[in-house]
Write a protein that holds these residues in place. Structure first.
Motif, PDB file in Angstrom:
ATOM      1  N   PHE A   4      -7.329  -9.567  43.883  1.00  0.00           N
ATOM      2  CA  PHE A   4      -6.947  -9.329  42.490  1.00  0.00           C
ATOM      3  C   PHE A   4      -6.794  -7.832  42.229  1.00  0.00           C
ATOM      4  CE2 PHE A   4      -7.182  -8.968  37.965  1.00  0.00           C
ATOM      5  CZ  PHE A   4      -6.665 -10.154  37.464  1.00  0.00           C
ATOM      6  N   ALA A   5      -7.775  -7.051  42.674  1.00  0.00           N
ATOM      7  CA  ALA A   5      -7.708  -5.602  42.478  1.00  0.00           C
ATOM      8  C   ALA A   5      -6.498  -5.011  43.187  1.00  0.00           C
ATOM      9  CB  ALA A   5      -8.999  -4.952  42.974  1.00  0.00           C
ATOM     10  N   LEU A   6      -6.240  -5.460  44.418  1.00  0.00           N
ATOM     11  CA  LEU A   6      -5.096  -4.961  45.183  1.00  0.00           C
ATOM     12  C   LEU A   6      -3.777  -5.343  44.517  1.00  0.00           C
ATOM     13  CD1 LEU A   6      -3.895  -3.669  47.736  1.00  0.00           C
ATOM     14  CD2 LEU A   6      -4.107  -5.903  48.852  1.00  0.00           C
ATOM     15  N   PHE A   7      -3.654  -6.590  44.051  1.00  0.00           N
ATOM     16  CA  PHE A   7      -2.418  -7.044  43.426  1.00  0.00           C
ATOM     17  C   PHE A   7      -2.142  -6.297  42.129  1.00  0.00           C
ATOM     18  CE2 PHE A   7      -2.773 -11.564  45.425  1.00  0.00           C
ATOM     19  CZ  PHE A   7      -2.522 -10.995  46.667  1.00  0.00           C
ATOM     20  N   PHE A   8      -3.189  -6.009  41.365  1.00  0.00           N
ATOM     21  CA  PHE A   8      -2.997  -5.263  40.121  1.00  0.00           C
ATOM     22  C   PHE A   8      -2.424  -3.879  40.421  1.00  0.00           C
ATOM     23  CE2 PHE A   8      -4.220  -2.477  36.663  1.00  0.00           C
ATOM     24  CZ  PHE A   8      -3.936  -3.235  35.545  1.00  0.00           C
ATOM     25  N   GLY A   9      -3.004  -3.189  41.395  1.00  0.00           N
ATOM     26  CA  GLY A   9      -2.476  -1.875  41.776  1.00  0.00           C
ATOM     27  C   GLY A   9      -1.063  -1.962  42.300  1.00  0.00           C
ATOM     28  N   PHE A  10      -0.760  -3.026  43.039  1.00  0.00           N
ATOM     29  CA  PHE A  10       0.586  -3.257  43.579  1.00  0.00           C
ATOM     30  C   PHE A  10       1.576  -3.397  42.428  1.00  0.00           C
ATOM     31  CE2 PHE A  10       2.185  -4.872  47.830  1.00  0.00           C
ATOM     32  CZ  PHE A  10       3.529  -4.666  47.532  1.00  0.00           C
ATOM     33  N   GLY A  11       1.206  -4.195  41.407  1.00  0.00           N
ATOM     34  CA  GLY A  11       2.104  -4.437  40.287  1.00  0.00           C
ATOM     35  C   GLY A  11       2.291  -3.230  39.394  1.00  0.00           C
ATOM     36  N   MET A  12       1.273  -2.385  39.230  1.00  0.00           N
ATOM     37  CA  MET A  12       1.390  -1.168  38.426  1.00  0.00           C
ATOM     38  C   MET A  12       2.187  -0.103  39.172  1.00  0.00           C
ATOM     39  SD  MET A  12      -0.193  -1.264  35.398  1.00  0.00           S
ATOM     40  CE  MET A  12      -0.854   0.353  35.010  1.00  0.00           C
ATOM     41  N   ASN A  13       1.789   0.184  40.411  1.00  0.00           N
ATOM     42  CA  ASN A  13       2.550   1.056  41.314  1.00  0.00           C
ATOM     43  C   ASN A  13       2.832   2.432  40.730  1.00  0.00           C
ATOM     44  OD1 ASN A  13       3.996   1.821  43.601  1.00  0.00           O
ATOM     45  ND2 ASN A  13       5.915   0.934  42.866  1.00  0.00           N
ATOM     46  N   ILE A  54       5.403  10.782  25.531  1.00  0.00           N
ATOM     47  CA  ILE A  54       4.115  10.171  25.189  1.00  0.00           C
ATOM     48  C   ILE A  54       4.298   8.722  24.755  1.00  0.00           C
ATOM     49  CG2 ILE A  54       2.148  10.253  23.609  1.00  0.00           C
ATOM     50  CD1 ILE A  54       2.484  13.315  23.591  1.00  0.00           C
ATOM     51  N   PHE A  55       5.234   8.501  23.823  1.00  0.00           N
ATOM     52  CA  PHE A  55       5.443   7.142  23.320  1.00  0.00           C
ATOM     53  C   PHE A  55       5.982   6.229  24.421  1.00  0.00           C
ATOM     54  CE2 PHE A  55       8.283   3.929  21.474  1.00  0.00           C
ATOM     55  CZ  PHE A  55       7.383   3.250  20.661  1.00  0.00           C
ATOM     56  N   GLY A  56       6.954   6.711  25.172  1.00  0.00           N
ATOM     57  CA  GLY A  56       7.583   5.886  26.205  1.00  0.00           C
ATOM     58  C   GLY A  56       6.612   5.494  27.308  1.00  0.00           C
ATOM     59  N   HIS A  57       5.861   6.466  27.795  1.00  0.00           N
ATOM     60  CA  HIS A  57       4.934   6.159  28.886  1.00  0.00           C
ATOM     61  C   HIS A  57       3.733   5.342  28.397  1.00  0.00           C
ATOM     62  CE1 HIS A  57       6.748   8.083  32.312  1.00  0.00           C
ATOM     63  NE2 HIS A  57       7.014   9.169  31.595  1.00  0.00           N
ATOM     64  N   THR A  58       3.333   5.532  27.135  1.00  0.00           N
ATOM     65  CA  THR A  58       2.265   4.693  26.580  1.00  0.00           C
ATOM     66  C   THR A  58       2.716   3.235  26.523  1.00  0.00           C
ATOM     67  OG1 THR A  58       1.419   6.523  25.237  1.00  0.00           O
ATOM     68  CG2 THR A  58       0.780   4.281  24.587  1.00  0.00           C
ATOM     69  N   LEU A  59       3.962   3.026  26.038  1.00  0.00           N
ATOM     70  CA  LEU A  59       4.500   1.673  25.973  1.00  0.00           C
ATOM     71  C   LEU A  59       4.664   1.083  27.374  1.00  0.00           C
ATOM     72  CD1 LEU A  59       5.663  -0.584  24.199  1.00  0.00           C
ATOM     73  CD2 LEU A  59       7.912   0.513  24.404  1.00  0.00           C
ATOM     74  N   ASN A  60       5.152   1.876  28.306  1.00  0.00           N
ATOM     75  CA  ASN A  60       5.343   1.394  29.674  1.00  0.00           C
ATOM     76  C   ASN A  60       4.001   1.081  30.335  1.00  0.00           C
ATOM     77  OD1 ASN A  60       6.834   0.671  31.951  1.00  0.00           O
ATOM     78  ND2 ASN A  60       6.773   2.728  32.808  1.00  0.00           N
ATOM     79  N   LEU A  61       2.987   1.898  30.046  1.00  0.00           N
ATOM     80  CA  LEU A  61       1.644   1.640  30.576  1.00  0.00           C
ATOM     81  C   LEU A  61       1.120   0.304  30.076  1.00  0.00           C
ATOM     82  CD1 LEU A  61      -1.022   2.435  31.953  1.00  0.00           C
ATOM     83  CD2 LEU A  61      -1.617   3.717  29.890  1.00  0.00           C
ATOM     84  N   PHE A  62       1.323   0.043  28.780  1.00  0.00           N
ATOM     85  CA  PHE A  62       0.850  -1.228  28.209  1.00  0.00           C
ATOM     86  C   PHE A  62       1.589  -2.415  28.826  1.00  0.00           C
ATOM     87  CE2 PHE A  62       1.476  -4.600  25.029  1.00  0.00           C
ATOM     88  CZ  PHE A  62       0.158  -4.977  24.821  1.00  0.00           C
TER      89      PHE A  62
END
Length: 489
Positions: A218-227, A442-450
């Motif tokens: 699960f931890a590995l897949f989450f990091g894979f998906g965030m990248n 700031i706004f774009g990367h915050t939205l992309n992070l979410f």
């Protein structure tokens, strides 16, 4: 791991029953066995009241401060408090301005502790009624028979308690047919992932507790998906600051989980060379790292490889569990599937071991066909085995599902790149360009992070609960262990 349970059947003289239940509360380890399914009218009303109190607590919780003043409404009933919370909710409407916020903070200070106390009292009454409902009467009502479960670590203490009270009882190791409750006991790392597993279902007493097995994936897949190393660093720093500064209203274990997932994301972003939508190799002075980072084709191959590994791991767990609990031959179909998959991988990809004229694949097919249903007759068993072979289509679908890890990582990186490109274009605007540049970033990367976090979490759960759980033979549907205990003030 699932904590083993012991089943106790007790005989209590009816005149001593109420006093015995009070002492049973104090022990706080006995889970009553359900004799009667469903709830009566009184229990339904109690559950509705508990639900209403929970909703009121959830409404007031965001406005609760760490230092609440003592309430002056200690004598109010549940209905009176709920009515006042309802009025406060109606007055607040949809817009919460400073005046409304102040009023709600005052309401939370006055009623929150009372609501929590009333909730505990209601739950205690509900548990007592459930205990009485599941008590069997014998000998013309002079004897009460009570059955339930106690975890193995508490078995000796509970037995000593019954002996000290002169209670006649029968004790035995709980079996799957007894439908014992489920209590999990894991190490600190695995406990972080227990809330995620509970979103799907608790295991049954015959299942394996898969939490310890899916947690690293699960931890590995989450990091894979965030990248993205930048997003991972933000998650890690944000969760750390929330733990250091003040007292967050969410559990510290949840923040620890976010720290862990953020750290994995940071590491995976460094492996692929992505940080806030930039390629690290394209930054000044770092072009020499270009050949170090994984390319898209390698990331795609890695996603498929991880899928094969987790599916084979799940099949191995299912085979071992069946062999241990039911007998050796019950796990042979999983051995057959593993042999077939390894043969195909060796034939088309690794090409390391000789195929010996495909003898191993025929052995695997034989294990599936002849042992798919060991309890059935010969012809019925073969029919079940042939039907089982159609699972190969589902198996290929399971493997291909892991491509979503590659797609999630690429989409997150592309969105970050688009945000950066838009920001650089806007930066050229006269006078206000630099300000707009920062706002867009700031706004774009915050939205992309979410969006990236949500996508990585949801799709990782999907791979866990569908692909892995299915191949590991997970049944689910266990009941949580809820001991009959005294209200804690």
């Amino acid at each position: 791991m699932i904590v083993p349970m012991y089943k106790f059947s007790m005989l209590i003289f009816h005149r001593e029953y109420d006093a015995f239940l009070e002492e049973l509360k104090g022990i706080g380890v006995f889970h009553v066995a359900e004799r009667t399914k469903g709830t009566d009218a009184a229990q339904t009303d109690q559950l509705q009241m508990i639900t209403a109190v929970n909703e009121a607590i959830a409404f007031l919780l965001p406005f609760k401060k760490d230092t609440d003043s003592p309430s002056t409404d200690a004598n109010k009933t549940v209905d009176e408090i709920l009515e006042q919370v309802k009025q406060a909710k109606e007055k607040s409407g949809t817009e919460v301005n400073e005046e409304v916020k102040t009023n709600l903070e005052q309401s939370a200070a006055a009623w929150m502790s009372l609501l929590e106390k009333r909730k505990a009292e209601l739950e205690a009454v509900y548990e007592l009624n459930r205990m009485m409902k599941n008590t069997q009467q014998a000998a013309d009502g002079t004897i009460s028979i009570l059955e339930g479960f106690v975890p193995r670590p508490e078995e000796k203490r509970f037995s000593a308690f019954l002996a000290s009270k002169g209670i006649v009882y029968i004790e035995k190791r709980a079996l799957f047919a007894d439908n014992p409750p489920i209590l999990l006991h894991n190490n600190w790392f695995t406990r972080l992932f227990e809330p995620i597993g509970s979103l799907f279902s608790l295991p049954t007493y015959n299942d394996l507790d898969l939490t310890v097995f899916f947690a690293p994936f699960f931890a590995l897949f989450f990091g894979f998906g965030m990248n993205d190393a930048g997003y991972g660093l933000l998650l890690l720093i944000g969760a750390t600051l929330m733990k250091i500064l003040g007292k967050p209203k969410i559990k510290r274990s949840y923040l620890t989980l976010v720290q862990l997932l953020g750290g994995i994301t940071f590491c995976f972003g460094l492996i692929t060379g992505n940080i806030f939508g930039f390629s690290i190799a394209e930054l000044p002075g770092l072009s020499f790292l270009k050949n170090v980072f994984l390319k898209d084709k390698q990331i795609f191959t890695l996603a498929i490889a991880i899928g094969f590994v987790q599916i084979l791991f799940g099949m191995t767990l299912q085979g071992i569990n069946k062999m241990v609990k039911f007998g050796f031959r019950y796990g042979l179909p999983q051995v057959g599937w593993i042999m077939i998959i390894l043969h195909i991988l060796n034939m088309f990809y690794f090409k390391i071991l000789p195929t010996y004229a495909h003898v191993d694949i025929f052995i695997g097919l034989g294990l599936i066909i002849f042992f798919a249903d060991p309890d059935a007759g010969f012809f019925k068993g073969i029919g079940s085995g042939i039907w089982e072979l159609f699972g190969i289509t589902g198996l290929m679908g399971d493997v291909l599902s892991y491509i979503r890890l590659f797609a999630l990582g690429v989409s997150s990186a592309i969105l970050g790149l688009v945000i950066n490109s838009i920001a650089w274009q806007i930066e050229k605007v006269s006078y206000i360009g630099p300000v707009l540049f920062l706002i867009v970033l700031i706004f774009g990367h915050t939205l992309n992070l979410f969006v990236a976090s949500l996508g990585a979490f949801v799709h990782t759960m999907r791979l866990t609960f569908v692909e892995f759980y299915k191949n590991a033979g997970f049944t689910g549907g266990g009941n949580p262990y809820k001991p009959f205990a005294t209200i804690s003030n």
